[in-house]
Design a protein around this motif. Structure first.
Motif, PDB file in Angstrom:
ATOM      1  N   SER A 184      -3.046   5.752  -0.661  1.00  0.00           N
ATOM      2  CA  SER A 184      -3.699   5.668  -1.973  1.00  0.00           C
ATOM      3  C   SER A 184      -4.567   4.414  -1.971  1.00  0.00           C
ATOM      4  N   HIS A 221      -6.921   1.714  -3.493  1.00  0.00           N
ATOM      5  CA  HIS A 221      -7.097   1.208  -4.845  1.00  0.00           C
ATOM      6  C   HIS A 221      -8.559   1.151  -5.268  1.00  0.00           C
ATOM      7  N   SER A 222      -9.462   0.906  -4.331  1.00  0.00           N
ATOM      8  CA  SER A 222     -10.889   0.817  -4.655  1.00  0.00           C
ATOM      9  C   SER A 222     -11.683   1.032  -3.376  1.00  0.00           C
ATOM     10  N   ASP A 243      -5.724  10.205  -4.544  1.00  0.00           N
ATOM     11  CA  ASP A 243      -4.684   9.294  -4.085  1.00  0.00           C
ATOM     12  C   ASP A 243      -3.986   9.946  -2.903  1.00  0.00           C
ATOM     13  N   LEU A 273       0.852  -1.190   0.000  1.00  0.00           N
ATOM     14  CA  LEU A 273       0.000   0.000   0.000  1.00  0.00           C
ATOM     15  C   LEU A 273       0.885   1.236   0.000  1.00  0.00           C
ATOM     16  N   GLU A 333      -7.276  -3.239   2.671  1.00  0.00           N
ATOM     17  CA  GLU A 333      -6.040  -2.450   2.690  1.00  0.00           C
ATOM     18  C   GLU A 333      -5.967  -1.562   3.926  1.00  0.00           C
ATOM     19  N   THR A 359     -11.742  -4.754  -1.287  1.00  0.00           N
ATOM     20  CA  THR A 359     -10.287  -4.665  -1.444  1.00  0.00           C
ATOM     21  C   THR A 359      -9.736  -3.465  -0.695  1.00  0.00           C
ATOM     22  N   GLY A 360     -10.358  -2.310  -0.882  1.00  0.00           N
ATOM     23  CA  GLY A 360      -9.921  -1.117  -0.180  1.00  0.00           C
ATOM     24  C   GLY A 360     -10.090  -1.232   1.321  1.00  0.00           C
TER      25      GLY A 360
END
Length: 293
Positions: A156, A158-159, A124, A100, A167, A163-164
């Motif tokens: 940042s 990603h989604s 981002d 990340l 992270e 998924t985000g």
């Protein structure tokens, strides 16, 4: 041995830790003032709910044109101090969900507290580090973290789906481990609020958090049933009354449901403000002092 946020609070109040750990106790002035005369002197039009709900006067000519040398592009110099860039670093963290990219201000470990800011769609890590846009509000946040022994992360994402969420759950774990279990605040703007709502359903992540700040976020009807609600996690909402992306009344309804259930919540409504107003106008020192108590 790692220490949970709950254990940290108990120890800080009892005074058995080092003096700087008192940063997260019940003292309302946990963070020292920083340019409060420029950022905190907002005109209150109305307060209710014992002060938990506040309606603030927002005026574009004053709060944008009067504050920026180039409206919406560059703030006047007196609002910022760029010395904080000396404490700023870009990193790629090897987390459980994968690498990340983050920008970090402040300590890389042993911090007294951590703030994580989640950008909205199209952003981002650079957005949360921008010193000269948004009226200098991110520069103030960076200075508040660095000046008070804390750490500020702008990742940042990603989604804005599972998924985000995974992270940022990994980043929360990382921040908690690096600090020895000291408080972590998660702040989410606009579509980034989907990350906050995903985190609200993760009991492990909630256990590492001392609070959330939601800036112009999407309302989540399931929030009152979440792990965050069960844990009575403090949440501070800020919103523009004329937000055309996420209606203010919908978010206020969530706030009222949570408050009725006994959850510590606050709401700042910027009268006539648009979708981007909370990122420019939210008073970081006041918000963090409350969330870190």
């Amino acid at each position: 041995m790692q220490m949970s946020t709950a254990h940290f609070r108990t120890a800080a109040i009892s005074g058995v830790l080092f003096p700087f750990l008192f940063l997260a106790n019940v003292h309302a002035e946990a963070l020292a003032p920083y340019k409060d005369d420029l950022f905190s002197g907002q005109n209150v039009l109305e307060t209710s709910d014992g002060g938990d709900f506040t309606r603030i006067d927002y005026d574009e000519m004053r709060d944008i044109n009067g504050r920026d040398s180039i409206p919406e592009r560059r703030v006047k110099d007196l609002y910022v101090s760029l010395k904080v860039r000396r404490a700023q670093e870009n990193q790629t963290l090897p987390l459980a969900a994968g690498p990340l990219d983050v920008a970090r201000v402040g300590k890389d470990g042993g911090q007294a507290f951590t703030v994580i800011f989640i950008h909205g769609r199209g952003g981002d890590r650079r957005l949360g580090m921008n010193d000269i846009t948004f009226g200098g509000n991110f520069n103030r946040l960076k200075n508040l973290a660095a000046n008070n022994g804390g750490t500020y992360y702008a990742p940042s994402v990603h989604s804005f789906d599972e998924t985000g969420v995974a992270e940022i759950a990994g980043l929360i774990d990382h921040a908690s481990a690096q600090s020895g279990g000291r408080p972590v605040v998660l702040a989410c703007a606009s579509m980034g609020s989907f990350i906050c709502w995903g985190m609200s359903r993760d009991a492990k992540a909630v256990s590492h958090l001392s609070g959330m700040a939601i800036l112009g976020g999407a309302p989540d009807p399931e929030l009152p049933k979440s792990a965050a609600a069960k844990a009575k996690l403090p949440i501070w909402f800020t919103h523009g009354s004329r937000d055309s992306v996420y209606a203010a009344d919908d978010q206020i309804a969530i706030y009222r449901t949570l408050r009725k259930a006994g959850q510590p919540v606050r709401f700042t409504l910027y009268e006539t403000g648009s979708h981007g107003t909370p990122v420019r106008m939210s008073d970081w020192r006041t918000i963090l002092n409350w969330l870190l108590q």
